[in-house]
Design a protein around this motif. Structure first.
Motif, mmCIF file in Angstrom:
data_model
loop_
_atom_site.group_PDB
_atom_site.id
_atom_site.type_symbol
_atom_site.label_atom_id
_atom_site.label_comp_id
_atom_site.label_asym_id
_atom_site.label_seq_id
_atom_site.Cartn_x
_atom_site.Cartn_y
_atom_site.Cartn_z
ATOM 1 N N PHE A 1 -46.425 32.609 -92.037
ATOM 2 C CA PHE A 1 -45.720 31.358 -92.311
ATOM 3 C C PHE A 1 -44.341 31.361 -91.663
ATOM 4 C CE2 PHE A 1 -42.809 28.828 -94.945
ATOM 5 C CZ PHE A 1 -43.408 27.588 -94.807
ATOM 6 N N THR A 2 -44.012 30.250 -91.017
ATOM 7 C CA THR A 2 -42.674 30.076 -90.444
ATOM 8 C C THR A 2 -42.259 28.621 -90.601
ATOM 9 O OG1 THR A 2 -41.335 30.242 -88.441
ATOM 10 C CG2 THR A 2 -43.638 29.652 -88.154
ATOM 11 N N ILE A 3 -40.983 28.388 -90.763
ATOM 12 C CA ILE A 3 -40.434 27.048 -90.872
ATOM 13 C C ILE A 3 -39.473 26.767 -89.730
ATOM 14 C CG2 ILE A 3 -38.323 27.455 -92.198
ATOM 15 C CD1 ILE A 3 -41.129 24.901 -93.007
ATOM 16 N N VAL A 4 -39.418 27.699 -88.779
ATOM 17 C CA VAL A 4 -38.478 27.574 -87.657
ATOM 18 C C VAL A 4 -38.677 26.287 -86.863
ATOM 19 C CG1 VAL A 4 -37.751 28.616 -85.478
ATOM 20 C CG2 VAL A 4 -38.106 30.054 -87.492
ATOM 21 N N PRO A 5 -39.936 25.881 -86.520
ATOM 22 C CA PRO A 5 -40.097 24.631 -85.769
ATOM 23 C C PRO A 5 -39.498 23.421 -86.480
ATOM 24 C CG PRO A 5 -42.119 25.896 -85.695
ATOM 25 C CD PRO A 5 -41.229 26.579 -86.692
ATOM 26 N N VAL A 6 -39.650 23.347 -87.811
ATOM 27 C CA VAL A 6 -39.077 22.227 -88.557
ATOM 28 C C VAL A 6 -37.561 22.252 -88.464
ATOM 29 C CG1 VAL A 6 -38.843 21.167 -90.829
ATOM 30 C CG2 VAL A 6 -41.037 22.120 -90.125
ATOM 31 N N LEU A 7 -36.982 23.425 -88.644
ATOM 32 C CA LEU A 7 -35.524 23.537 -88.575
ATOM 33 C C LEU A 7 -35.009 23.231 -87.175
ATOM 34 C CD1 LEU A 7 -35.020 26.805 -90.697
ATOM 35 C CD2 LEU A 7 -34.811 24.427 -91.442
ATOM 36 N N SER A 8 -35.814 23.604 -86.163
ATOM 37 C CA SER A 8 -35.352 23.405 -84.785
ATOM 38 C C SER A 8 -35.326 21.931 -84.385
ATOM 39 C CB SER A 8 -36.238 24.197 -83.821
ATOM 40 O OG SER A 8 -37.551 23.696 -83.826
ATOM 41 N N VAL A 9 -36.171 21.078 -85.018
ATOM 42 C CA VAL A 9 -36.190 19.662 -84.629
ATOM 43 C C VAL A 9 -35.185 18.828 -85.414
ATOM 44 C CG1 VAL A 9 -38.615 19.795 -83.975
ATOM 45 C CG2 VAL A 9 -38.018 19.028 -86.270
ATOM 46 N N ILE A 10 -34.600 19.402 -86.460
ATOM 47 C CA ILE A 10 -33.614 18.634 -87.241
ATOM 48 C C ILE A 10 -32.462 18.165 -86.363
ATOM 49 C CG2 ILE A 10 -31.902 18.792 -89.081
ATOM 50 C CD1 ILE A 10 -33.867 20.435 -90.692
ATOM 51 N N PRO A 11 -31.854 19.029 -85.519
ATOM 52 C CA PRO A 11 -30.783 18.535 -84.639
ATOM 53 C C PRO A 11 -31.263 17.442 -83.689
ATOM 54 C CG PRO A 11 -30.760 20.933 -84.723
ATOM 55 C CD PRO A 11 -32.017 20.490 -85.383
ATOM 56 N N ILE A 12 -32.517 17.552 -83.205
ATOM 57 C CA ILE A 12 -33.056 16.535 -82.291
ATOM 58 C C ILE A 12 -33.220 15.208 -83.025
ATOM 59 C CG2 ILE A 12 -35.006 15.925 -80.823
ATOM 60 C CD1 ILE A 12 -35.479 18.908 -80.399
ATOM 61 N N PHE A 13 -33.759 15.271 -84.239
ATOM 62 C CA PHE A 13 -33.922 14.048 -85.030
ATOM 63 C C PHE A 13 -32.563 13.436 -85.364
ATOM 64 C CE2 PHE A 13 -38.383 14.110 -87.119
ATOM 65 C CZ PHE A 13 -38.952 14.193 -85.862
ATOM 66 N N ALA A 14 -31.620 14.298 -85.713
ATOM 67 C CA ALA A 14 -30.277 13.801 -86.034
ATOM 68 C C ALA A 14 -29.654 13.115 -84.820
ATOM 69 C CB ALA A 14 -29.401 14.962 -86.506
ATOM 70 N N LEU A 15 -29.875 13.711 -83.626
ATOM 71 C CA LEU A 15 -29.340 13.098 -82.406
ATOM 72 C C LEU A 15 -29.979 11.736 -82.160
ATOM 73 C CD1 LEU A 15 -27.643 13.322 -79.823
ATOM 74 C CD2 LEU A 15 -29.594 14.468 -78.744
ATOM 75 N N LEU A 16 -31.315 11.633 -82.338
ATOM 76 C CA LEU A 16 -31.986 10.348 -82.180
ATOM 77 C C LEU A 16 -31.509 9.340 -83.221
ATOM 78 C CD1 LEU A 16 -35.681 11.487 -81.479
ATOM 79 C CD2 LEU A 16 -34.090 10.447 -79.859
ATOM 80 N N GLY A 17 -31.331 9.824 -84.464
ATOM 81 C CA GLY A 17 -30.862 8.948 -85.532
ATOM 82 C C GLY A 17 -29.476 8.407 -85.276
ATOM 83 N N TRP A 18 -28.684 9.116 -84.505
ATOM 84 C CA TRP A 18 -27.336 8.647 -84.144
ATOM 85 C C TRP A 18 -27.356 7.849 -82.843
ATOM 86 C CZ3 TRP A 18 -24.697 10.116 -79.669
ATOM 87 C CH2 TRP A 18 -23.385 9.660 -79.569
ATOM 88 N N LEU A 19 -28.103 8.323 -81.847
ATOM 89 C CA LEU A 19 -28.055 7.738 -80.520
ATOM 90 C C LEU A 19 -28.690 6.353 -80.464
ATOM 91 C CD1 LEU A 19 -27.345 8.135 -77.540
ATOM 92 C CD2 LEU A 19 -29.602 9.178 -77.215
#
Length: 453
Positions: free
Chosen positions: A414-432
């Motif tokens: 089990f790993t949650i790294v992919p979810v954590l790694s896309v949070i900055p990308i989603f945040a950038l899209l949510g702002w941009l």
């Protein structure tokens, strides 16, 4: 006020969040599962040596009078560098048999036939006192190859002592290496009588006459004319890797002996079934791979081979196929999610232009309006990441257990790294995206926006 539109468009909000969350969850599942395929675990079960060479009959599970000759083995040895090598042997001629109780005989037979069929065959079987005759398999191995066996219980050292008659039982395992039907095998320390046949003929068990083409297979019985018994003491239970076994199963037990003991005890000559070796180093492995590939391509040689290099390529091909299919699915859902996200923000702003104009007319600054839109975008993005996090925690263990049951070379990690790694990308899209849409709308004055709507 910032989330007023979200409350009015609950259905659209839920759809956007779910589509984004599913794309991230699939990405997490894909990364988790791709990393869960264990090449070493696959190789351990798939092949137990760098190279195994024999004829096509051996690899296609067909019997043969000769698999690989001593001359071919000598030629291979002359062109390769090895750290370990040896052959597996089979008896030439009739298969030996042992004598077991009716209960043990039925246990072995019921694995292949119904109870009624097994009892019908039992009634026609040859007996000695209260014991029933049962076919067995005895494989001979060169001493070096005993290092490839896994000892489940007992000790192999008696096999190599001249003052004992010892034999090891080859136990069966499932796809995960667990011993199956452990209570079925003769106990360690017990005496097992094996009858070796020097001469014999096949008869019809119903009539006692020689077999002909019309004799049913279940009625064919070997009648020895010259045979002898050897009494062995069971010294160990061992797991013989399938890649260095005789590659066929029988109703009765399978045993392992040193090749010299097999020849002496059977009073015959066993034949080499396969030649196995480990290369001395990586360069030697690459050189041997090239040599054997050229040898196998020559139809006159009649030889085939298996190697770890071939097994690695098979594993990587499977892993890449899984990665490609999963990646395409993940990409499609991800694109749909991002487009839904973009569409939700865009339509939200365009449909509320009058509302924004009114807010600005009563005193809301452009900076405040822009911040409100960014908060809404961040809500979509971070809510999607949170849902993906929860879904991954719930789904991954369930799918991990399923994959472990489907693939014996899979280990759920089990790993949650992919979810954590896309949070900055989603945040950038949510702002941009809100910022871009706001800048586009801000080109028009408040009066123009009120007139247009």
């Amino acid at each position: 006020m910032a989330f007023a539109n979200l409350g009015r468009n609950k259905r659209k909000t839920v759809l956007v969040v779910i589509s984004l969350a599913l794309s991230v969850t699939l990405l997490n599942v894909l990364v988790t599962f791709t990393g869960g395929f264990d090449m070493e675990k696959y190789l351990d079960r798939r092949i137990c040596a760098d190279f195994i060479v024999s004829s096509a009959d051996y690899f296609r599970y067909r019997s043969s009078r000769e698999y690989i000759s001593q001359e071919q083995i000598a030629r291979i040895e002359a062109n390769t560098s090895r750290s370990l090598s040896g052959c597996g042997y089979s008896l030439k001629g009739y298969a030996p048999f042992s004598w077991v109780t009716e209960e043990r005989w039925l246990q072995g037979m019921i694995r292949h036939f119904s109870t009624e069929e097994a009892e019908a065959v039992l009634a026609r079987s040859e007996r000695r006192d209260n014991l029933v005759r049962q076919d067995v398999q005895v494989e001979g191995l060169d001493e070096a190859l005993f290092d490839k066996l896994t000892v489940v219980e007992g000790d192999l050292s008696p096999l190599f002592r001249e003052d004992t008659k010892a034999i090891a039982v080859a136990v069966r395992t499932d796809d995960y290496g667990n011993v199956s039907n452990s209570g079925f095998y003769p106990p360690i320390g017990s005496v097992q009588t094996i009858t070796y046949i020097e001469e014999g003929r096949y008869i019809d068990s119903r009539t006692g006459n020689p077999c002909d083409e019309s004799t049913p297979a279940e009625c064919v019985r070997l009648q020895p004319s010259v045979s002898h018994d050897v009494e062995y003491t069971i010294c160990a239970y061992v797991i013989v890797p399938n890649s260095m076994s005789l590659r066929y199963s029988i109703q009765g037990d399978s045993f392992v002996l040193p090749a010299e003991n097999l020849n002496t005890d059977s009073r015959g000559k066993s034949i080499p079934v396969f030649y196995l070796f480990d290369a001395s180093d990586d360069l030697a492995e690459a050189s041997a791979e090239k040599y054997l590939a050229d040898l196998a391509s020559d139809r006159l040689s009649g030889l085939m081979y298996e190697s770890k290099a071939i097994s690695r390529a098979e594993f990587e091909s499977f892993q890449n196929m899984f990665l490609l299919m999963g990646g395409l699915l993940c990409a499609v859902i991800g694109i749909v999610g991002v487009l839904n996200f973009f569409n939700a923000i865009m339509t939200g702003i365009l449909s509320r232009r009058r509302e924004f104009a009114v807010l600005q007319a009563v005193g809301m600054t452009g900076r405040q309006l822009k911040a409100m839109l960014v908060y809404e975008g961040l809500f979509y993005a971070l809510s999607s990441a949170l849902c993906a996090f929860v879904l991954s925690i719930v789904i991954n263990p369930l799918l991990g257990d399923l994959m472990e049951n489907l693939f014996w070379f899979f280990s759920a990690k089990f790993t949650i790294v992919p979810v954590l790694s896309v949070i900055p990308i989603f945040a950038l899209l949510g702002w941009l995206i809100p910022c871009v849409m706001y800048e586009h709308a801000a080109r028009y004055s408040i009066v123009e926006q009120l007139r247009d709507t």
